[in-house]
Design a protein around this motif. Structure first.
Motif: not given
Length: 431
Positions: A227-235, A218-221
């Motif tokens: 905390y850190v929110s990671i946007r995974i490829w399937d949203q 995923g991408r660091v959103e």
């Protein structure tokens, strides 16, 4: 002639009663609003050529108005005599409000500077590595500074009350125990705060970085204070504490550059020629907008007892484009093999011919009837001799060959002439 003392006495006369004080306070509020509007217009015109100053003015507009109003009201209450009921309590309340307004103004100012830096370095540029670095530092450091400002402001507001000051003095007497208890209780909060500062300075991750955490791509959103929110490829969103990135290893695909090399694997027959595959790969990449023209490789990387493994390396500007390019190459080469070299697709070989005999190709077994009978009632058709056994895909024939007559009987039955009238031929007598 009116002296200064007389003027002061006349001006302070309305403040001896609450109705007069309210009227004077309303006049000061209107004056503060007027000063704010005039000053905002002047400063906006001055800051128009400077985007950084314009963003700062937009962020501090409301806190500045609140601060001017509180200062006007404070000036009125300072001149109010102590004999007026509730005057002392209102002064204490106004002091707290002044600290809150100053804290609000400081927090918004820090946020304005961070936002101005973010707007000055957009992420939609071709090479956004520097922009992502500045975004991460600006946002994480701004949030950390905001937390410190809020803590200081909250402590300052509490210290205005005498009872709180006495509690603070008593706590100082037992600072060791209090510090130990506070440290244990606030360990997660302080740990994440320190981890946020470490991430902002050392930057193991940045905004919009492509990371792999516990098998999730995923991408660091967003990077917050905890905390850190990671946007995974399937949203989906993967929420990871800040401290986790300091204590655990993870994969960062865009640490130094967004450029990446992807792999595509194929399994083909040993007889597959490689030169046409390389030519087709070159043709596919020349027509692929995702390819950055850096890497184009097709190699044999493994050879097993059944097939050989081909590895294709292709490069792209970022991981998203590389994923699309890998799919394009995989589909193109598969279509090429299916249309031009279908006989060289991987297959399983099995040589099960009798000993001493090698058969390259055996036609499919043709049987008129699975039960071994022809059309005439009561007439048994002799089994057909085969040069190869059936596989488990034909269980009926397999059982018949495993448990049927002996091989010599099958051979004799197949070579004997047919009896007149369609009857079955007798086996040859053994002498």
């Amino acid at each position: 002639m009116i002296s200064f003392d007389s003027f002061e006495r006349i001006a302070s006369a309305p403040l001896n009663t609450w109705p007069g004080t309210l009227v004077v306070a309303a006049l000061f509020v209107l004056f503060a609003i007027g000063v704010h509007r005039v000053g905002a217009r002047i400063l906006t015109r001055i800051a128009r050529p400077y985007p950084l100053m314009s963003v700062v003015l937009r962020f501090v507009d409301k806190p500045a108005l609140a601060l001017l109003i509180i200062l006007g009201l404070g000036f009125v209450l300072v001149e109010t005599p102590d004999a007026l009921p509730f005057a002392g309590a209102l002064r204490d309340l106004l002091t707290v409000m002044l600290i809150v307004a100053l804290t609000w103004l400081a927090v918004r100012s820090v946020g304005a500077v961070a936002e101005a830096l973010v707007q000055a370095h957009p992420l939609d540029s071709k090479d956004n590595l520097q922009a992502r670095r500045i975004h991460t530092q600006a946002r994480v450091l701004a949030r950390s500074v905001m937390v410190v400002i809020v803590i200081i402001g909250f402590g300052g507001a509490l210290m205005t009350f005498p009872a709180v000051r006495q509690v603070g003095a008593s706590l100082l007497a037992s600072a060791g125990v209090a510090g130990l208890v506070a440290g244990i209780a606030a360990r997660p909060v302080l740990g994440n705060l320190i981890a946020g500062l470490q991430i902002a300075l050392s930057q193991p991750i940045r905004l919009d970085d492509v990371v792999v955490i516990q098998g999730e791509w995923g991408r660091v959103e967003e990077i917050t204070g905890t905390y850190v929110s990671i946007r995974i490829w399937d949203q989906r969103r993967l929420i990871v504490p800040l401290q986790w990135f300091i204590e655990n290893p993870f994969t960062n695909w865009t640490r130094n550059s967004s450029q990446i090399i992807g792999t595509v694997f194929f399994f083909v027959d040993y007889r597959m020629p490689l030169a046409p595959m390389r030519e087709e790969l070159e043709r596919i990449l020349q027509n692929a907008p995702e390819w950055d023209q850096r890497v184009q490789v097709l190699q044999v990387t493994d050879a097993t007892e059944k097939s050989m493994q081909l590895r294709v390396l292709v490069s792209s500007f970022d991981s998203g484009l590389n994923w699309d390019l890998r799919c394009r190459v995989r589909e193109g080469l598969l279509n090429f093999m299916q249309s031009s070299y279908p006989q060289f697709l991987p297959r399983t070989r099995a040589d099960i011919s009798p000993e001493g005999e090698h058969v390259d190709f055996v036609a499919p077994l043709e049987r008129s009837m699975a039960d071994g009978h022809d059309g005439a009632a009561g007439t048994i058709r002799p089994p057909v001799s085969r040069g190869t056994a059936n596989t488990e895909a034909d269980p009926v024939a397999s059982r018949g060959e495993r448990h049927g007559p002996e091989a010599s009987a099958n051979s004799a039955a197949s070579t004997a002439p047919s009896a007149p009238g369609g009857g079955a031929a007798k086996p040859a007598d053994r002498r």
